[in-house]
Design a protein around this motif. Structure first.
Motif, PDB file in Angstrom:
ATOM      1  N   LEU A 168      26.438  26.391 101.452  1.00 60.85           N
ATOM      2  CA  LEU A 168      25.347  26.152 102.392  1.00 60.85           C
ATOM      3  C   LEU A 168      24.036  26.290 101.631  1.00 60.85           C
ATOM      4  O   LEU A 168      23.732  27.353 101.090  1.00 60.85           O
ATOM      5  CB  LEU A 168      25.396  27.158 103.543  1.00 60.85           C
ATOM      6  N   ARG A 169      23.297  25.197 101.565  1.00 63.33           N
ATOM      7  CA  ARG A 169      22.022  25.240 100.865  1.00 63.33           C
ATOM      8  C   ARG A 169      21.077  26.231 101.543  1.00 63.33           C
ATOM      9  O   ARG A 169      21.116  26.408 102.757  1.00 63.33           O
ATOM     10  CB  ARG A 169      21.385  23.847 100.841  1.00 63.33           C
ATOM     11  N   PRO A 170      20.199  26.850 100.740  1.00 71.13           N
ATOM     12  CA  PRO A 170      19.275  27.822 101.338  1.00 71.13           C
ATOM     13  C   PRO A 170      18.457  27.254 102.487  1.00 71.13           C
ATOM     14  O   PRO A 170      18.194  27.955 103.474  1.00 71.13           O
ATOM     15  CB  PRO A 170      18.378  28.212 100.153  1.00 71.13           C
ATOM     16  N   ALA A 171      18.053  25.988 102.383  1.00 72.61           N
ATOM     17  CA  ALA A 171      17.245  25.384 103.453  1.00 72.61           C
ATOM     18  C   ALA A 171      18.005  25.364 104.770  1.00 72.61           C
ATOM     19  O   ALA A 171      17.436  25.625 105.836  1.00 72.61           O
ATOM     20  CB  ALA A 171      16.816  23.971 103.065  1.00 72.61           C
ATOM     21  N   TYR A 172      19.295  25.068 104.718  1.00 67.42           N
ATOM     22  CA  TYR A 172      20.083  25.005 105.951  1.00 67.42           C
ATOM     23  C   TYR A 172      20.348  26.404 106.515  1.00 67.42           C
ATOM     24  O   TYR A 172      20.400  26.588 107.734  1.00 67.42           O
ATOM     25  CB  TYR A 172      21.386  24.261 105.701  1.00 67.42           C
ATOM     26  N   LEU A 173      20.509  27.386 105.632  1.00 66.16           N
ATOM     27  CA  LEU A 173      20.613  28.763 106.098  1.00 66.16           C
ATOM     28  C   LEU A 173      19.323  29.174 106.801  1.00 66.16           C
ATOM     29  O   LEU A 173      19.351  29.797 107.875  1.00 66.16           O
ATOM     30  CB  LEU A 173      20.887  29.699 104.921  1.00 66.16           C
ATOM     31  N   LEU A 174      18.187  28.795 106.223  1.00 65.57           N
ATOM     32  CA  LEU A 174      16.904  29.128 106.835  1.00 65.57           C
ATOM     33  C   LEU A 174      16.727  28.432 108.169  1.00 65.57           C
ATOM     34  O   LEU A 174      16.158  29.002 109.111  1.00 65.57           O
ATOM     35  CB  LEU A 174      15.766  28.763 105.880  1.00 65.57           C
ATOM     36  N   VAL A 175      17.204  27.190 108.283  1.00 69.13           N
ATOM     37  CA  VAL A 175      17.130  26.485 109.569  1.00 69.13           C
ATOM     38  C   VAL A 175      17.885  27.271 110.639  1.00 69.13           C
ATOM     39  O   VAL A 175      17.384  27.498 111.748  1.00 69.13           O
ATOM     40  CB  VAL A 175      17.702  25.062 109.456  1.00 69.13           C
ATOM     41  N   ILE A 176      19.089  27.691 110.305  1.00 66.10           N
ATOM     42  CA  ILE A 176      19.904  28.450 111.270  1.00 66.10           C
ATOM     43  C   ILE A 176      19.188  29.732 111.678  1.00 66.10           C
ATOM     44  O   ILE A 176      19.066  30.059 112.860  1.00 66.10           O
ATOM     45  CB  ILE A 176      21.289  28.761 110.669  1.00 66.10           C
ATOM     46  N   LEU A 177      18.691  30.470 110.683  1.00 63.53           N
ATOM     47  CA  LEU A 177      18.053  31.761 110.969  1.00 63.53           C
ATOM     48  C   LEU A 177      16.776  31.593 111.785  1.00 63.53           C
ATOM     49  O   LEU A 177      16.531  32.339 112.746  1.00 63.53           O
ATOM     50  CB  LEU A 177      17.755  32.490 109.661  1.00 63.53           C
ATOM     51  N   VAL A 178      15.950  30.616 111.422  1.00 62.31           N
ATOM     52  CA  VAL A 178      14.680  30.447 112.131  1.00 62.31           C
ATOM     53  C   VAL A 178      14.914  29.897 113.532  1.00 62.31           C
ATOM     54  O   VAL A 178      14.201  30.256 114.477  1.00 62.31           O
ATOM     55  CB  VAL A 178      13.727  29.550 111.323  1.00 62.31           C
TER      56      VAL A 178
END
Length: 422
Positions: free
Chosen positions: A290-300
């Protein structure tokens, strides 16, 4: 999540960052310093108010601290990149020891007034502004890249724990013996922090940069103008913190005052603090595939939904649950993006990049609280939370739509092109 958190907590203390010489001393110093900072945050107001200084004097003195800290943050980045993080941090700690002890002397000798307190608090703000970007630049020079996320996680956890213990210690000291002794205790914590910095064994920064193949001729101006990844992160950080600061400092206490009372507000703040600690612990988990950007999307998006539901969650228990979930995602996402920026930045410009990041986060404070106050007054506090949630979601979705942000992998570095990824 519970099983993952337990596994993180049980991680052996002899592996990862804790195995790096000097790192345990560093986090011990951060823990002590954070206790002292929060002790100071109680001792100074009590010093002013107990001497009949009044809220105007307190506000003026705190304004001196806040303005000088913000103004000194970019200078802290410049000096750190030139002279190194440890010398700047040690100098700031030693200066804060002297200045805070001077406040302790003031508590015993003269009536606190603006001409007496303003110069001291102004210089304390300058020292804090110099110290913070240096502290964010120190870890990447101490830890290997694969340990940096875990190091940031542990650093955040001990800082949060110190921030929880500091007010309790300050309250006990002030209640027992007055603000003067509390200020002397705070001064002592800066000496402890400076002493722990002496125990660090830092590799030469220039050698690290040469090993990474960095171009030492790259300037900070070039990174700002060509670093599309950094530009996107800064815009998203400004939007996110405009919303977050207003929500936590204005909207949340307004909602609590209307619906839950002072005790309820304390419960909400406890959930906020606990969630940040849990989120910092969870940030050590590497989510593979999971790319960091997609992890950040989920978290935000989790942050956006949870904050939007705060007024509609069925009372104090539901609101606290929403705030806690929001805070967990906030703590996790904050460490993720901070580590990405630390790894991405050229080593010889790291402190300046971090100073810009810090300004994007904390520099929005006066605008955020003013806008939120106006918005809450105009539209009502209930409406603010869904608006805030939508703003968070839109900011991260916009960022993820940009290839320079979406395609960055953990550990990618600035390479001097508009795409800025390896």
């Amino acid at each position: 999540m519970t099983r993952t958190l337990i596994s993180v907590i049980k991680t052996p203390l002899t592996t990862g960052p804790m195995a790096v010489r000097g790192f345990p001393w560093l986090i011990a110093g951060q823990f002590t310093s954070s206790i002292g900072d929060m002790c100071f945050a109680i001792a100074l107001p009590w010093l002013v108010l107990s001497s009949d200084g009044g809220p105007v004097l307190l506000g003026s003195v705190l304004a001196c601290y806040g303005i000088s800290r913000a103004a000194a943050t970019p200078l802290g980045g410049i000096l750190t990149d030139r002279f190194g993080a440890r010398p700047i941090m040690m100098a700031a700690d030693l200066a804060r020891f002297v200045l805070t002890a001077a406040l302790g002397v003031v508590a015993y000798t003269v009536t606190p007034s603006f001409p007496v307190l303003a110069p001291i608090t102004l210089l304390l703000g300058v020292c804090s502004g110099l110290f913070v970007p240096a502290s964010f630049a120190l870890l990447p020079s101490l830890l290997p890249g694969e340990d940096l996320t875990a190091g940031n996680s542990m650093s955040s956890v001990v800082t949060r724990l110190g921030s929880l213990l500091g007010p309790a210690l300050g309250g006990v000291l002030i209640s027992a013996v007055g603000p003067g002794p509390a200020l002397f205790v705070d001064a002592g914590t800066f000496l402890v922090s400076a002493a722990t910095l002496l125990a660090l064994n830092l590799p030469p920064t220039t050698a690290n940069a040469e090993e990474d193949g960095e171009d030492q001729a790259v300037t900070f101006r070039t990174v700002l103008l060509q670093g599309r990844f950094l530009q996107i992160v800064l815009v998203a950080a400004v939007i996110g913190n405009l919303v977050y600061i207003g929500a936590s400092e204005v909207a949340l206490p307004t909602l609590a005052h209307r619906d839950f009372g002072a005790g309820g507000y304390g419960t909400l703040l406890a959930g906020l603090s606990a969630g940040l600690i849990v989120g910092a612990l969870l940030a050590r988990v590497r989510v593979r595939r999971l790319r960091p950007a997609y992890l950040l999307v989920i978290l935000v998006l989790i942050m956006g939904v949870s904050v939007a539901l705060v007024p509609f969650a069925g009372g104090l228990i539901g609101a606290t649950a929403c705030i806690t979930v929001f805070s967990v995602a906030n703590g996790w996402s904050g460490i993720t993006i901070m580590t990405m920026v630390q790894l991405w930045s050229p080593r010889h410009l790291l402190a300046r990049v971090m100073s810009v990041m810090l300004l994007a986060m904390s520099g929005t404070f006066p605008i955020s609280v003013a806008l939120t106050g106006w918005g809450v007054e105009r539209f009502g506090v209930t409406a603010f939370f869904p608006i805030a949630g939508c703003a968070m979601a839109l900011a991260i979705l916009w960022a993820t739509a940009q290839p320079a942000f979406r395609d960055v992998e953990h550990g990618d570095r600035y390479k001097g092109t508009r795409e800025t990824v390896a």
